[in-house]
Design a protein around this motif. Structure first.
Motif, PDB file in Angstrom:
ATOM      1  N   SER A 516       0.856  -1.191   0.000  1.00  0.00           N
ATOM      2  CA  SER A 516       0.000   0.000   0.000  1.00  0.00           C
ATOM      3  C   SER A 516       0.885   1.231   0.000  1.00  0.00           C
ATOM      4  N   ASP A 519       2.481   1.187   3.376  1.00  0.00           N
ATOM      5  CA  ASP A 519       3.311   0.018   3.701  1.00  0.00           C
ATOM      6  C   ASP A 519       4.145  -0.335   2.469  1.00  0.00           C
ATOM      7  N   SER A 520       5.437  -0.033   2.533  1.00  0.00           N
ATOM      8  CA  SER A 520       6.300  -0.211   1.371  1.00  0.00           C
ATOM      9  C   SER A 520       6.958  -1.586   1.305  1.00  0.00           C
ATOM     10  N   THR A 521       6.429  -2.543   2.059  1.00  0.00           N
ATOM     11  CA  THR A 521       6.929  -3.916   1.913  1.00  0.00           C
ATOM     12  C   THR A 521       6.344  -4.529   0.634  1.00  0.00           C
TER      13      THR A 521
END
Length: 617
Positions: A516, A519-521
């Protein structure tokens, strides 16, 4: 009587002379054609030998020295690439698999990619000039010297296979001209974009070398009586490339419209005028296309399961009715159009649509556009379907999407008088055998094929309307094709991942798409890997088209980006690597593109110019 006999004898002599002259003339012409074909074959053979000799005697020597001179290695490498470009038109056309060993993409490719039995698939290590480039650009890596030497040796040995192939290969005139035209298309779609020299970016000189080689060949097909400007157009193209060698500032829009399209049109005319039998291929880019931008250049039936599945008006009419019918779903509440809205370029405007049985649950992926869906191979983001018919069958039967059953669908349409009439009119075998599942899926697939529309303002510009694009949009196109690195995945003129110039397969890319915005994972969806099971394809997804992109938000397989500005920021900052991911198999370059805010806006303006115009569905 004697006088009459003398006249008869004289007529016989005249007829004999005319007949003999005519036969002799045909023999001479046939001999000339054979001589021309042999001459071109010998030229290709000699170019291959010259390439192998230079790679072995110069490039291999330079990389093998105890004290490697980086500048000398680069010069030898660049010269090797120029020598390859001389025969690229022939090797790519007549022996594409062998040609890949010399200049294939620097990523693992899949052999035996049988979706019915993925266990047969195996990864093929990349090899050739593009792999070698990575050893010496942007800087020579001395720690990998032995690997580099090995790669150059492979290049020498693999060239031997092509030399052997062209030693005995007979080249027919019509195929030589077809190959020449495809090389021009290759230059337009790949050459000037840096597709196969992403680090050295010696694109314009390489394209110039390709055209010089074509000029020598094509001059053999032009005589003094033939009125054509082809050779002059080739000279002008070569001169323009030579005078504008800088990669970032090169005016690709001007080059394609002023030079590329004229040259391909000239070659197409030679093809048309060539006497004799020609074999017709089932290619997506039609064999008779004069430019890549012709309104009828692409064949929507190229990826059908067979000729009997080709699109007809009757199939489209029937397919459209089925497309909007909620009775095809198991619950009687969802049609194809429920998720593919014509007003949103046949998407739904949602991050992800919902489970048919539970609106609080989301589907796995974002809904892609159906516009121009026929112009690609493999379907779904994970490439799991080979044809549109397969895709239709999958969606109808998917428990979360439509939860339908083909048997129930057939029972429904067989009991409906309107459908009975349409199926009987559309398929000749319906009356005898009843309605089949293949007929249902083919009708729906045919409707989707009818949604092919290549009539944007960009297309109008390439077809001659100089005022169709603004200055900003033209600058955006040049950036898209150059510095912004977009066109090395979204290939002109379809702007999807179908690889030019033959367009027989579609590519995937590993971008490093995050979960997202917050959330940059890495998103957990494994994409094509789940289908094919090869590690280098983890998190790989099919490359979608950017045509009609203004209407197809949100973007990416998971719908993570709501705007094109967000998409451009992601690419500008090197995708997942730029977000801090440790993604060893990312295919997106891991360097910042260094696009300015203005350049980003220009690229977006160009992409928005790809919206279809005057379309009624």
């Amino acid at each position: 009587m004697c006088k009459k006999a003398g006249i008869v004898a004289l007529l016989f002599i005249v007829i004999f002379i005319v007949s003999f002259t005519s036969i002799n003339s045909k023999d001479t012409e046939q001999s000339h054609v054979s001589s021309r074909e042999r001459k071109i074959q010998n030229e290709v053979f000699n170019q291959l030998v010259s390439f192998q000799d230079y790679v072995r005697d110069t490039l291999l020597v330079e990389v093998g020295k105890n004290q490697v001179d980086e500048q000398n290695v680069r010069q030898a490498f660049l010269k090797s690439r120029l020598l390859f470009k001389k025969f690229e038109w022939a090797s790519e056309y007549f022996s594409a698999d062998l040609s890949k060993r010399l200049n294939g993409p620097p990523v693992e490719e899949i052999e035996n990619a049988d979706l019915l039995d993925p266990s047969l698939a195996r990864a093929i290590d990349p090899m050739g000039l593009q792999v070698i480039e990575d050893f010496i650009y942007p800087n020579y890596d001395s720690s990998r010297k032995e690997e580099l030497i090995s790669e150059v040796r492979h290049l020498v040995s693999n060239t031997a296979f092509l030399i052997s192939y062209f030693h005995d290969q007979q080249l027919a005139d019509w195929r030589i001209l077809d190959a020449s035209k495809l090389e021009v298309f290759r230059i337009i779609a790949l050459g000037i974009t840096g597709f196969d020299n992403a680090l050295s970016l010696n694109s314009m000189q390489e394209c110039s070398e390709s055209l010089k080689s074509l000029r020598d060949i094509l001059s053999l097909y032009i005589n003094k009586k033939r009125k054509t400007s082809l050779l002059q157009d080739l000279d002008a193209s070569i001169a323009y490339l030579s005078q504008h060698p800088d990669f970032n500032s090169f005016d690709r829009a001007f080059f394609i419209k002023r030079f590329g399209n004229k040259v391909s049109t000239g070659i197409a005319q030679l093809e048309q005028d060539l006497p004799g039998r020609k074999i017709k291929y089932n290619r997506m880019l039609r064999q008779e296309a004069r430019t890549m931008f012709d309104s009828d250049a692409f064949n929507v039936d190229a990826f059908t399961p067979g000729p009997e599945f080709h699109m007809t008006d009757a199939k489209v009419e029937l397919g459209e009715k089925l497309f909007y019918d909620v009775a095809l779903s198991g619950t009687g509440t969802r049609s194809c159009a429920s998720c593919h809205n014509p007003g949103l370029a046949f998407t739904d405007g949602l991050v992800k649509n919902t489970n048919i049985h539970n609106p609080s649950k989301l589907l796995t992926r974002n809904t892609p556009t159906l516009l121009n869906a026929a112009l690609q191979s493999n379907y779904f983001y994970d490439m799991r379907a080979l044809t549109l018919e397969d895709q239709v069958r999958d969606v109808i039967g998917n428990k979360h999407e439509m939860d339908g059953a083909m048997e129930a669908v057939i029972n429904y349409v067989s009991a409906d008088r309107s459908y009975q009439s349409l199926f009987a009119k559309t398929f000749s075998t319906t009356s005898e055998n009843g309605i089949s599942s293949d007929q249902v899926t083919n009708a729906l697939a045919s409707y989707i094929r009818s949604l092919t529309t290549l009539n944007s303002r960009f297309d109008a510009y390439m077809r001659g309307n100089d005022d169709a694009l603004s200055k900003q949009e033209l600058n955006g196109f040049n950036l898209f094709m150059g510095k912004a690195n977009c066109a090395t995945c979204h290939f002109v003129p379809l702007f999807n991942g179908a690889t030019p110039p033959k367009y027989v397969s579609s590519e995937t890319e590993v971008l490093g798409v995050p979960v997202s915005l917050a959330d940059s994972t890495l998103d957990a969806d494994l994409g094509y890997y789940s289908v094919i099971g090869i590690d280098s394809y983890k998190n790989a997804f099919k490359i979608p088209t950017v045509r009609n992109v203004k209407k197809t938000a949100p973007y990416m397989h998971n719908g993570v980006y709501e705007t094109l500005d967000q998409v451009m920021e992601f690419y500008n900052n090197a995708g997942g690597v730029g977000l801090g991911m440790n993604l060893s198999n990312q295919t997106l370059p891991d360097e910042n593109l260094q696009l300015t805010e203005k350049e980003i806006k220009d690229v977006i303006a160009f992409m928005e110019s790809l919206e279809s115009t005057h379309v009624v569905f």
